[in-house]
Design a protein around this motif. Sequence first.
Motif, PDB file in Angstrom:
ATOM      1  N   ALA A  60      31.582  52.859 112.271  1.00 21.82           N
ATOM      2  CA  ALA A  60      31.006  53.853 111.363  1.00 21.82           C
ATOM      3  C   ALA A  60      31.638  55.224 111.581  1.00 21.82           C
ATOM      4  N   ASP A  61      31.850  55.613 112.853  1.00 20.90           N
ATOM      5  CA  ASP A  61      32.446  56.918 113.134  1.00 20.90           C
ATOM      6  C   ASP A  61      33.912  56.951 112.719  1.00 20.90           C
ATOM      7  N   PHE A  62      34.623  55.826 112.866  1.00 21.39           N
ATOM      8  CA  PHE A  62      36.009  55.718 112.394  1.00 21.39           C
ATOM      9  C   PHE A  62      36.062  55.939 110.881  1.00 21.39           C
ATOM     10  N   HIS A  63      35.209  55.245 110.150  1.00 22.99           N
ATOM     11  CA  HIS A  63      35.174  55.395 108.695  1.00 22.99           C
ATOM     12  C   HIS A  63      34.836  56.840 108.315  1.00 22.99           C
ATOM     13  N   GLU A  64      33.855  57.417 108.988  1.00 20.29           N
ATOM     14  CA  GLU A  64      33.455  58.788 108.694  1.00 20.29           C
ATOM     15  C   GLU A  64      34.584  59.776 108.989  1.00 20.29           C
ATOM     16  N   ALA A  65      35.308  59.560 110.077  1.00 17.95           N
ATOM     17  CA  ALA A  65      36.422  60.452 110.424  1.00 17.95           C
ATOM     18  C   ALA A  65      37.518  60.413 109.356  1.00 17.95           C
ATOM     19  N   ILE A  66      37.844  59.208 108.881  1.00 15.76           N
ATOM     20  CA  ILE A  66      38.861  59.081 107.821  1.00 15.76           C
ATOM     21  C   ILE A  66      38.364  59.721 106.536  1.00 15.76           C
ATOM     22  N   ASP A  67      37.129  59.417 106.146  1.00 12.91           N
ATOM     23  CA  ASP A  67      36.564  59.998 104.927  1.00 12.91           C
ATOM     24  C   ASP A  67      36.531  61.520 105.006  1.00 12.91           C
ATOM     25  N   ASP A  68      36.122  62.075 106.165  1.00 13.30           N
ATOM     26  CA  ASP A  68      36.091  63.531 106.336  1.00 13.30           C
ATOM     27  C   ASP A  68      37.486  64.131 106.201  1.00 13.30           C
ATOM     28  N   TYR A  69      38.473  63.485 106.814  1.00 12.34           N
ATOM     29  CA  TYR A  69      39.852  63.976 106.722  1.00 12.34           C
ATOM     30  C   TYR A  69      40.309  64.012 105.259  1.00 12.34           C
ATOM     31  N   LEU A  70      40.084  62.925 104.548  1.00 12.84           N
ATOM     32  CA  LEU A  70      40.522  62.859 103.151  1.00 12.84           C
ATOM     33  C   LEU A  70      39.772  63.859 102.281  1.00 12.84           C
ATOM     34  N   GLU A  71      38.480  64.052 102.528  1.00 15.76           N
ATOM     35  CA  GLU A  71      37.688  65.028 101.772  1.00 15.76           C
ATOM     36  C   GLU A  71      38.166  66.455 102.049  1.00 15.76           C
ATOM     37  N   GLN A  72      38.482  66.759 103.305  1.00 13.55           N
ATOM     38  CA  GLN A  72      38.981  68.086 103.658  1.00 13.55           C
ATOM     39  C   GLN A  72      40.332  68.356 102.990  1.00 13.55           C
ATOM     40  N   CYS A  73      41.180  67.360 102.985  1.00 19.22           N
ATOM     41  CA  CYS A  73      42.472  67.513 102.307  1.00 19.22           C
ATOM     42  C   CYS A  73      42.278  67.810 100.828  1.00 19.22           C
ATOM     43  N   GLU A  74      41.402  67.045 100.195  1.00 19.20           N
ATOM     44  CA  GLU A  74      41.148  67.246  98.764  1.00 19.20           C
ATOM     45  C   GLU A  74      40.563  68.631  98.501  1.00 19.20           C
ATOM     46  N   ALA A  75      39.609  69.044  99.309  1.00 21.12           N
ATOM     47  CA  ALA A  75      38.964  70.344  99.132  1.00 21.12           C
ATOM     48  C   ALA A  75      39.948  71.501  99.300  1.00 21.12           C
ATOM     49  N   ASN A  76      40.959  71.303 100.129  1.00 17.86           N
ATOM     50  CA  ASN A  76      41.944  72.359 100.379  1.00 17.86           C
ATOM     51  C   ASN A  76      43.235  72.190  99.581  1.00 17.86           C
ATOM     52  N   GLY A  77      43.273  71.206  98.690  1.00 16.39           N
ATOM     53  CA  GLY A  77      44.446  70.996  97.860  1.00 16.39           C
ATOM     54  C   GLY A  77      45.655  70.518  98.638  1.00 16.39           C
ATOM     55  N   ILE A  78      45.420  69.813  99.720  1.00 11.33           N
ATOM     56  CA  ILE A  78      46.495  69.314 100.577  1.00 11.33           C
ATOM     57  C   ILE A  78      46.660  67.809 100.352  1.00 11.33           C
ATOM     58  N   THR A  79      47.898  67.375 100.276  1.00 13.50           N
ATOM     59  CA  THR A  79      48.163  65.942 100.179  1.00 13.50           C
ATOM     60  C   THR A  79      47.913  65.318 101.542  1.00 13.50           C
ATOM     61  N   PRO A  80      47.014  64.327 101.625  1.00 11.57           N
ATOM     62  CA  PRO A  80      46.739  63.705 102.920  1.00 11.57           C
ATOM     63  C   PRO A  80      47.978  63.026 103.487  1.00 11.57           C
ATOM     64  N   GLN A  81      48.116  63.144 104.786  1.00 10.93           N
ATOM     65  CA  GLN A  81      49.208  62.462 105.458  1.00 10.93           C
ATOM     66  C   GLN A  81      48.934  60.969 105.438  1.00 10.93           C
ATOM     67  N   GLN A  82      49.926  60.227 105.038  1.00  6.30           N
ATOM     68  CA  GLN A  82      49.803  58.777 105.040  1.00  6.30           C
ATOM     69  C   GLN A  82      50.247  58.249 106.395  1.00  6.30           C
ATOM     70  N   PRO A  83      49.649  57.147 106.819  1.00  9.70           N
ATOM     71  CA  PRO A  83      50.077  56.575 108.093  1.00  9.70           C
ATOM     72  C   PRO A  83      51.571  56.284 108.060  1.00  9.70           C
ATOM     73  N   GLN A  84      52.228  56.558 109.167  1.00  7.99           N
ATOM     74  CA  GLN A  84      53.659  56.310 109.274  1.00  7.99           C
ATOM     75  C   GLN A  84      53.899  54.847 109.546  1.00  7.99           C
ATOM     76  N   ALA A  85      54.982  54.332 109.011  1.00  8.03           N
ATOM     77  CA  ALA A  85      55.327  52.932 109.270  1.00  8.03           C
ATOM     78  C   ALA A  85      55.685  52.763 110.742  1.00  8.03           C
ATOM     79  N   VAL A  86      55.240  51.683 111.293  1.00 13.32           N
ATOM     80  CA  VAL A  86      55.557  51.390 112.689  1.00 13.32           C
ATOM     81  C   VAL A  86      56.997  50.955 112.783  1.00 13.32           C
ATOM     82  N   LYS A  87      57.751  51.601 113.672  1.00 17.75           N
ATOM     83  CA  LYS A  87      59.160  51.271 113.848  1.00 17.75           C
ATOM     84  C   LYS A  87      59.294  50.192 114.892  1.00 17.75           C
ATOM     85  N   GLN A  88      60.085  49.176 114.582  1.00 21.65           N
ATOM     86  CA  GLN A  88      60.268  48.081 115.533  1.00 21.65           C
ATOM     87  C   GLN A  88      61.667  48.049 116.043  1.00 21.65           C
TER      88      GLN A  88
END
Length: 74
Positions: free
Chosen positions: A46-74
């Motif tokens: 639940a806290d993981f989901h809330e942390a992601i949702d909060d991050y995305l909401e903050q980005c939207e509220a501030n007009g910032i494009t959310p950082q997408q997860p980086q591809a794992v390099k092998q």
Amino acid sequence: MNQTLQYRGYTGSIEVSIEDNLLHGKVLDFNGLISYEGTTIEELIADFHEAIDDYLEQCEANGITPQQPQAVKQ
């Protein structure tokens, strides 16, 4: 056994602190820090989901494009 959490394209770690009787983690493959915690698996998820949702909401509220997860390099 799956050692990570998945939500909205983000992957999070699952760590255990025996000393603190706490589960915690952070978003992986991400340039920054989003962390979460709980005393049960349900609380951790639940806290993981809330942390992601909060991050995305903050980005939207501030007009910032959310950082997408980086591809794992092998």
